[in-house]
Every structure is written in structure tokens, then in C-alpha cells.
Scaffold this motif. Sequence first.
Motif, mmCIF file in Angstrom:
data_model
loop_
_atom_site.group_PDB
_atom_site.id
_atom_site.type_symbol
_atom_site.label_atom_id
_atom_site.label_comp_id
_atom_site.label_asym_id
_atom_site.label_seq_id
_atom_site.Cartn_x
_atom_site.Cartn_y
_atom_site.Cartn_z
ATOM 1 N N GLY A 157 0.799 -1.211 0.000
ATOM 2 C CA GLY A 157 0.000 0.000 0.000
ATOM 3 C C GLY A 157 0.833 1.263 0.000
ATOM 4 O O GLY A 157 0.341 2.347 0.334
ATOM 5 N N TRP A 158 2.125 1.149 -0.362
ATOM 6 C CA TRP A 158 3.009 2.303 -0.430
ATOM 7 C C TRP A 158 2.954 2.913 -1.827
ATOM 8 O O TRP A 158 2.513 2.274 -2.787
ATOM 9 N N LYS A 159 3.445 4.125 -1.951
ATOM 10 C CA LYS A 159 3.567 4.748 -3.261
ATOM 11 C C LYS A 159 4.670 4.048 -4.050
ATOM 12 O O LYS A 159 5.629 3.532 -3.482
ATOM 13 N N ASP A 160 4.509 4.025 -5.359
ATOM 14 C CA ASP A 160 5.533 3.445 -6.231
ATOM 15 C C ASP A 160 6.840 4.202 -6.000
ATOM 16 O O ASP A 160 6.875 5.429 -6.110
ATOM 17 N N PRO A 161 7.941 3.505 -5.660
ATOM 18 C CA PRO A 161 9.209 4.208 -5.427
ATOM 19 C C PRO A 161 9.715 4.928 -6.662
ATOM 20 O O PRO A 161 10.509 5.871 -6.561
ATOM 21 N N GLY A 162 9.283 4.491 -7.848
ATOM 22 C CA GLY A 162 9.631 5.192 -9.072
ATOM 23 C C GLY A 162 10.921 4.708 -9.719
ATOM 24 O O GLY A 162 11.761 4.061 -9.093
ATOM 25 N N ALA A 163 11.078 5.055 -10.999
ATOM 26 C CA ALA A 163 12.257 4.639 -11.761
ATOM 27 C C ALA A 163 13.529 5.274 -11.231
ATOM 28 O O ALA A 163 14.602 4.674 -11.267
ATOM 29 N N ALA A 164 13.428 6.518 -10.720
ATOM 30 C CA ALA A 164 14.616 7.203 -10.199
ATOM 31 C C ALA A 164 15.160 6.466 -8.974
ATOM 32 O O ALA A 164 16.375 6.261 -8.850
ATOM 33 N N PHE A 165 14.273 6.067 -8.062
ATOM 34 C CA PHE A 165 14.686 5.318 -6.875
ATOM 35 C C PHE A 165 15.368 4.019 -7.294
ATOM 36 O O PHE A 165 16.416 3.651 -6.755
ATOM 37 N N THR A 166 14.777 3.316 -8.253
ATOM 38 C CA THR A 166 15.356 2.058 -8.734
ATOM 39 C C THR A 166 16.753 2.266 -9.287
ATOM 40 O O THR A 166 17.695 1.528 -8.958
ATOM 41 N N ALA A 167 16.904 3.287 -10.140
ATOM 42 C CA ALA A 167 18.197 3.538 -10.777
ATOM 43 C C ALA A 167 19.267 3.922 -9.761
ATOM 44 O O ALA A 167 20.420 3.484 -9.856
ATOM 45 N N ILE A 168 18.893 4.731 -8.771
ATOM 46 C CA ILE A 168 19.869 5.179 -7.779
ATOM 47 C C ILE A 168 20.284 4.038 -6.857
ATOM 48 O O ILE A 168 21.469 3.857 -6.559
ATOM 49 N N THR A 169 19.327 3.239 -6.395
ATOM 50 C CA THR A 169 19.674 2.124 -5.515
ATOM 51 C C THR A 169 20.472 1.052 -6.250
ATOM 52 O O THR A 169 21.237 0.313 -5.627
ATOM 53 N N GLN A 170 20.312 0.982 -7.574
ATOM 54 C CA GLN A 170 21.102 0.023 -8.350
ATOM 55 C C GLN A 170 22.588 0.377 -8.326
ATOM 56 O O GLN A 170 23.436 -0.488 -8.559
ATOM 57 N N ILE A 171 22.907 1.633 -8.038
ATOM 58 C CA ILE A 171 24.318 2.007 -7.889
ATOM 59 C C ILE A 171 24.928 1.206 -6.738
ATOM 60 O O ILE A 171 26.087 0.791 -6.791
ATOM 61 N N PHE A 231 27.015 -9.773 -15.421
ATOM 62 C CA PHE A 231 27.304 -8.865 -14.315
ATOM 63 C C PHE A 231 28.267 -7.755 -14.750
ATOM 64 O O PHE A 231 28.087 -6.591 -14.386
ATOM 65 N N LEU A 232 29.296 -8.110 -15.528
ATOM 66 C CA LEU A 232 30.250 -7.104 -15.994
ATOM 67 C C LEU A 232 29.582 -6.107 -16.944
ATOM 68 O O LEU A 232 29.843 -4.902 -16.883
ATOM 69 N N LEU A 233 28.702 -6.611 -17.801
ATOM 70 C CA LEU A 233 28.021 -5.768 -18.777
ATOM 71 C C LEU A 233 27.104 -4.757 -18.097
ATOM 72 O O LEU A 233 26.890 -3.652 -18.602
ATOM 73 N N ALA A 234 26.572 -5.135 -16.948
ATOM 74 C CA ALA A 234 25.620 -4.254 -16.255
ATOM 75 C C ALA A 234 26.291 -3.035 -15.639
ATOM 76 O O ALA A 234 25.647 -2.005 -15.441
ATOM 77 N N VAL A 235 27.591 -3.124 -15.336
ATOM 78 C CA VAL A 235 28.263 -2.061 -14.591
ATOM 79 C C VAL A 235 28.157 -0.689 -15.262
ATOM 80 O O VAL A 235 27.657 0.263 -14.662
ATOM 81 N N PRO A 236 28.633 -0.525 -16.518
ATOM 82 C CA PRO A 236 28.556 0.817 -17.117
ATOM 83 C C PRO A 236 27.126 1.297 -17.317
ATOM 84 O O PRO A 236 26.830 2.481 -17.112
ATOM 85 N N ALA A 237 26.221 0.400 -17.686
ATOM 86 C CA ALA A 237 24.833 0.797 -17.934
ATOM 87 C C ALA A 237 24.151 1.278 -16.662
ATOM 88 O O ALA A 237 23.489 2.322 -16.646
ATOM 89 N N VAL A 238 24.321 0.532 -15.585
ATOM 90 C CA VAL A 238 23.644 0.884 -14.336
ATOM 91 C C VAL A 238 24.248 2.129 -13.706
ATOM 92 O O VAL A 238 23.531 3.007 -13.214
ATOM 93 N N LEU A 239 25.587 2.227 -13.722
ATOM 94 C CA LEU A 239 26.218 3.415 -13.149
ATOM 95 C C LEU A 239 25.847 4.667 -13.937
ATOM 96 O O LEU A 239 25.597 5.731 -13.360
ATOM 97 N N ALA A 240 25.792 4.542 -15.260
ATOM 98 C CA ALA A 240 25.396 5.688 -16.088
ATOM 99 C C ALA A 240 23.946 6.070 -15.836
ATOM 100 O O ALA A 240 23.607 7.252 -15.719
#
Length: 291
Positions: A35-49, A203-212
Motif C-alpha cells: 500500500g506504499w507509493k511506487d518508489p519510481g524509476a529514479a529510486f530504482t536507478a539510484i539504488t542500483q548504484i 554482471f560485468l556488462l551491467a556495470v557501465p549501464a547501471v552506473l550511467a
Amino acid sequence: MSWFESLVLGLVQGLTEFLPVSSSAHLRLTAAFSGWKDPGAAFTAITQIGTEAAVLIYFRKDIGRIVSAWFRSLADKEMRRDHDAQMGWLVIVGSIPIGVLGVTLKDQIEGPFRDLRVTATMLIVIGVIIGIADRLAARDEKGGRHRAPKQRKTLTDLSVKDGLVYGLCQACALVPGVSRSGATISGGLFMGYKREAAARYSFLLAVPAVLASGAFEVKDAVGSGHVAWGPTLFATVIAFASGYAVIAWFMKFISSKSFMPFVWYRVALGIVIIALVTAGALSPHAAESAS
């Protein structure tokens, strides 16, 4: 967003980022079921760092060799034949699709793609695809009564073409429910790579994409007032710690185990979501993003 929400969502991000179950889908679902608000794409991208920091530390020796060899290959032609230098270029090549599509489809990623019906469908469809890829890999590894085991490829066999295919698979994870690791690992299995090789390159491929992606979201969020920085940074730290533990476990798991438990889980979860949305017990649309 409360501190408790950030703790729970950080754990969810870390526990699901590297498993083929879709972390973005689980963040969206955790918020919806609670029942919480959607954390949003920004939250997802930042926590993926945070989770990618776990990758950087866990694979620090591999990444150190690759980065060093790649830089040396810029001036030394002989180094361009080195496997680590080639891996550096292949990670760059494989990152192009998600970079282009991530910018092009930004509005869809933050809007229509977050519909729970889309998420549920992707959980089921990609789950089936992972299951087929897993069975093909198992057949090659074990052979059969009238068929000898087939030698599968390692990362030394990685080509530009395969790197681009991996990259296209990774780009599919822009849609919640797909799973970055699930899409890239199954893509690697279909191309004939060993499980460990497919997972390592994933896992290696994800590094530049997620950090960017994370840096891009941070830049947009600074001064916008749309991100609760304290809870978000706390969730990022939690995601790092839990993510590191999951990487260590998962790399051991895939060396001898099947992906089928994840397949059944994805399909079952997708069916439950569709049933709940159809019955009106769960709204398919995201509530206003948390801030």
C-alpha cells in the motif's frame, strides 16, 4: 518515503538484482502489496548504484585487469589481441543498446512500462524463455543416451556479434518484469555459453549501464525535490550489502544447479498478479511516486 520503507525496498533491490526474477518488478510489487507509493524509476536507478558497487568489489580483480588492459591497448597495438583488452571493448559494445533505448524510451520506462499487467506478462514470458534456455544448456552439458555432451563456449569465445546480442538482451530489462540477469544469461545460454560465463559477462556488462543510469537520475533529481535523499541513500547502502551476499551465493549456485526454481517462481508470481488485477484487488497503475 519512510525509513522503514527504504529498509525494505533496499533489501528487495539487493536480494533480487542479480537473480533472474527482476528487481524492478519486485520493487514495484512490494510497494503495491504494502500500500506504499511506487518508489519510481529514479529510486530504482539510484539504488542500483549500490548493487553495482557490490559487483565492482566482488569482481574487482577481473575489472581491474580489463580496465588496465583496455587502456594499454589504446596505445599498444599488440595489447589489442589480449583477451582482457578485448573484453573491455566488448563491454562497451554491449552497453550501446541499453544506452540508446534507455534515453529514447525514458518516458515509457517511467510511465506505461510500470503497469502491473505488463510486469506480470514479462515475468511469465521471460520465465518460460529462461526455462527453455536452461533445458538446452542442461542437455548440452549432460548429453544423452545417443548423444555425447557438447562443449559450450567460454568468455574467450565472445565476439562483437555475441556482445551486441547480449546488449540487446540487457536492453529488454528496461521493462519491469524482464530481469537484467535473466535476459542476458538466457541470451548467453541460447548462444551456447556456459552458465558461469553467461552470468559473469552479464554482471560485468551491467556495470557501465547501471552506473550511467544512476548518475543520469541523480543529475535530474538534484534540486528537483522529487527524491527523498536520506531514505534513498540508506536503501542504496542496504542494497549494496545484501547484493554482495547474493552475488557470492548465485555464482556458486549456477555452477551446478538449474534455473527452474526461478522459472516456476516467475510464472506463479505473474499468474497471481494477473488474477489480483483482474479481480480488482490490485490496481495495475502505479500510485504517485514516493518522495
